[in-house]
Design a protein around this motif. Sequence first.
Motif, mmCIF file in Angstrom:
data_model
loop_
_atom_site.group_PDB
_atom_site.id
_atom_site.type_symbol
_atom_site.label_atom_id
_atom_site.label_comp_id
_atom_site.label_asym_id
_atom_site.label_seq_id
_atom_site.Cartn_x
_atom_site.Cartn_y
_atom_site.Cartn_z
ATOM 1 N N TYR A 172 0.843 -1.213 0.000
ATOM 2 C CA TYR A 172 0.000 0.000 0.000
ATOM 3 C C TYR A 172 0.874 1.258 0.000
ATOM 4 O O TYR A 172 0.591 2.228 -0.706
ATOM 5 N N ASP A 173 1.938 1.236 0.809
ATOM 6 C CA ASP A 173 2.795 2.428 0.890
ATOM 7 C C ASP A 173 3.481 2.677 -0.452
ATOM 8 O O ASP A 173 3.621 3.825 -0.885
ATOM 9 N N GLY A 296 -3.314 -4.837 13.108
ATOM 10 C CA GLY A 296 -2.301 -4.216 12.246
ATOM 11 C C GLY A 296 -2.882 -3.036 11.481
ATOM 12 O O GLY A 296 -4.103 -2.953 11.287
ATOM 13 N N GLY A 297 -1.998 -2.152 11.025
ATOM 14 C CA GLY A 297 -2.424 -0.903 10.392
ATOM 15 C C GLY A 297 -3.431 -1.079 9.276
ATOM 16 O O GLY A 297 -4.374 -0.301 9.146
ATOM 17 N N ALA A 300 -7.309 -1.124 9.430
ATOM 18 C CA ALA A 300 -8.097 0.120 9.382
ATOM 19 C C ALA A 300 -8.703 0.327 7.996
ATOM 20 O O ALA A 300 -9.527 1.223 7.805
ATOM 21 N N VAL A 328 -3.302 0.849 14.030
ATOM 22 C CA VAL A 328 -1.892 1.174 13.804
ATOM 23 C C VAL A 328 -1.126 1.001 15.115
ATOM 24 O O VAL A 328 -1.715 0.761 16.170
ATOM 25 N N ASP A 329 0.196 1.141 15.026
ATOM 26 C CA ASP A 329 1.032 0.866 16.187
ATOM 27 C C ASP A 329 0.630 1.709 17.394
ATOM 28 O O ASP A 329 0.417 2.915 17.282
HETATM 29 O O1 KG4 Z 1 0.661 -1.798 12.282
HETATM 30 P P1 KG4 Z 1 1.337 -0.635 11.702
HETATM 31 O O2 KG4 Z 1 1.100 0.716 12.333
HETATM 32 O O3 KG4 Z 1 2.886 -0.813 11.648
HETATM 33 C C1 KG4 Z 1 3.537 -2.032 11.512
HETATM 34 O O4 KG4 Z 1 3.590 -2.823 12.479
HETATM 35 O O5 KG4 Z 1 4.039 -2.248 10.380
HETATM 36 O O6 KG4 Z 1 0.913 -0.568 10.167
HETATM 37 C C2 KG4 Z 1 1.283 0.487 9.361
HETATM 38 C C3 KG4 Z 1 0.796 0.184 7.954
HETATM 39 C C4 KG4 Z 1 1.344 1.162 6.925
HETATM 40 O O7 KG4 Z 1 1.841 0.424 5.832
HETATM 41 C C5 KG4 Z 1 0.099 1.961 6.539
HETATM 42 O O8 KG4 Z 1 0.157 2.489 5.226
HETATM 43 C C6 KG4 Z 1 -0.982 0.917 6.690
HETATM 44 O O9 KG4 Z 1 -0.627 0.237 7.873
HETATM 45 N N1 KG4 Z 1 -2.337 1.488 6.803
HETATM 46 C C7 KG4 Z 1 -3.313 1.259 5.894
HETATM 47 C C8 KG4 Z 1 -4.433 2.008 6.315
HETATM 48 N N2 KG4 Z 1 -4.107 2.659 7.474
HETATM 49 C C9 KG4 Z 1 -2.810 2.318 7.757
HETATM 50 N N3 KG4 Z 1 -3.317 0.502 4.783
HETATM 51 C C10 KG4 Z 1 -4.450 0.466 4.055
HETATM 52 N N4 KG4 Z 1 -5.552 1.162 4.387
HETATM 53 C C11 KG4 Z 1 -5.606 1.940 5.496
HETATM 54 N N5 KG4 Z 1 -6.714 2.608 5.800
#
Ligand code: KG4
Length: 360
Positions: A172-173, A296-297, A300, A328-329
């Motif tokens: 996604y990023d 996990g992020g 959301a 998210v974290d």
């Molecule tokens: O769990 P997290 O905060 O960190 C890790 O443990 O990696 O996840 C962060 C990830 C990022 O890649 C961010 O772009 C993604 O979660 N993310 C999303 C959304 N909100 C956060 N990906 C897709 N749709 C979202 N709404």
Amino acid sequence: MPLLLGLETSCDETAAAVVRDGREVLSNVVATQHELHVRYAGVVPEIASRAHGERVMPGVQQALDEAGITLPAIDAIAVGNRPGLVGSLIVGVSAAKALAWSLGVPLIGVDHVRAHLHAARISDSLAPAPQPPAPAIGLVVSGGHTTLYRLERWRDPLRLGATIDDAIGEAYDKAGVILDAGYPGGPAVDKLAQAGDANAPGVPELPVSMLKPDSLDFSFSGLKTALLYAVRGLPVGRGKSATFERDAADLDPRQKANLAAAFQHAAVEAVIRKLKRTLKQWPDRDAAPRALILGGGVSANSHLRRRVLAFGEEHGLSVHLPKLAFCVDNAAMIAGYAHDALVAGDHAPLDLSVVATARA
Ligand code: KG4
Ligand code: ZN
């Protein structure tokens, strides 16, 4: 009713939280570092560690203030000590050791990925989060991990599959960069995709990777490359002098939104198909899964949330999604997850080390 103080510094969020009894979140402070990394379109480890160093103790103080307590009320310190950026983990772990030692309370080391599975079980409101029945399917979809678990005992998840290349959040990023949608890419692509239509004429179908017929692993790098070519066209020339036919700036807003929707459809479809496969391959027919827990992020994500709720309804599973603040974290999931270890006497020594990888 033990009170745990949790710390989380594994990547680009400096977080501290106070949680009572493993479930009740009294405070949840998250200082994101997005503004420090945006111009690099990714997390720079050295910048992240320095920022954690500056922010971790103010974060702890704020978490205590918001919970309305002072340090002597804390019964244990929990800290994410794996997986993550080593320099970042060291900051949180060192702070946690100092706090545990000076207060004379236990230190608990927590696996961050497993803690994501606890995020749906905590609540910051008067209404407690519903607790999932066991056995359950666990799925962590984050920036660093895409991992499927079989959950029978909460402290002992069994890993069924994981990504063999990019994590879904990483894809996604990168999609955010390819589409020039904003940073971090996940929420930006999600928003863009909501305005698009994956089935509009001329929108290419992007690949849904399934790997071998019985595989519960994931792969997202092919999807990312397919999106790159869909946006930019095929490379012209070879090697270092290769260029692309066009880039995101040459697309009109509708085309961009439609491609974001096509990406989102393929990424989420891959997850849903792997969940179907998990049900099909569940080894014990007499103890079929009763719940699906996400964390996990990427949990959301609006489209993923809708699809897993429909999946649960179709297959008779109760679906447990974290509140958006806990996707998210955050450190509330760390403190919450550590509760059972505290009760079991599973304390970490003061020479607790940091580890870059998740537990198997
Ligand atoms: O769990 P997290 O905060 O960190 C890790 O443990 O990696 O996840 C962060 C990830 C990022 O890649 C961010 O772009 C993604 O979660 N993310 C999303 C959304 N909100 C956060 N990906 C897709 N749709 C979202 N709404
Ligand atoms: Zn995470």
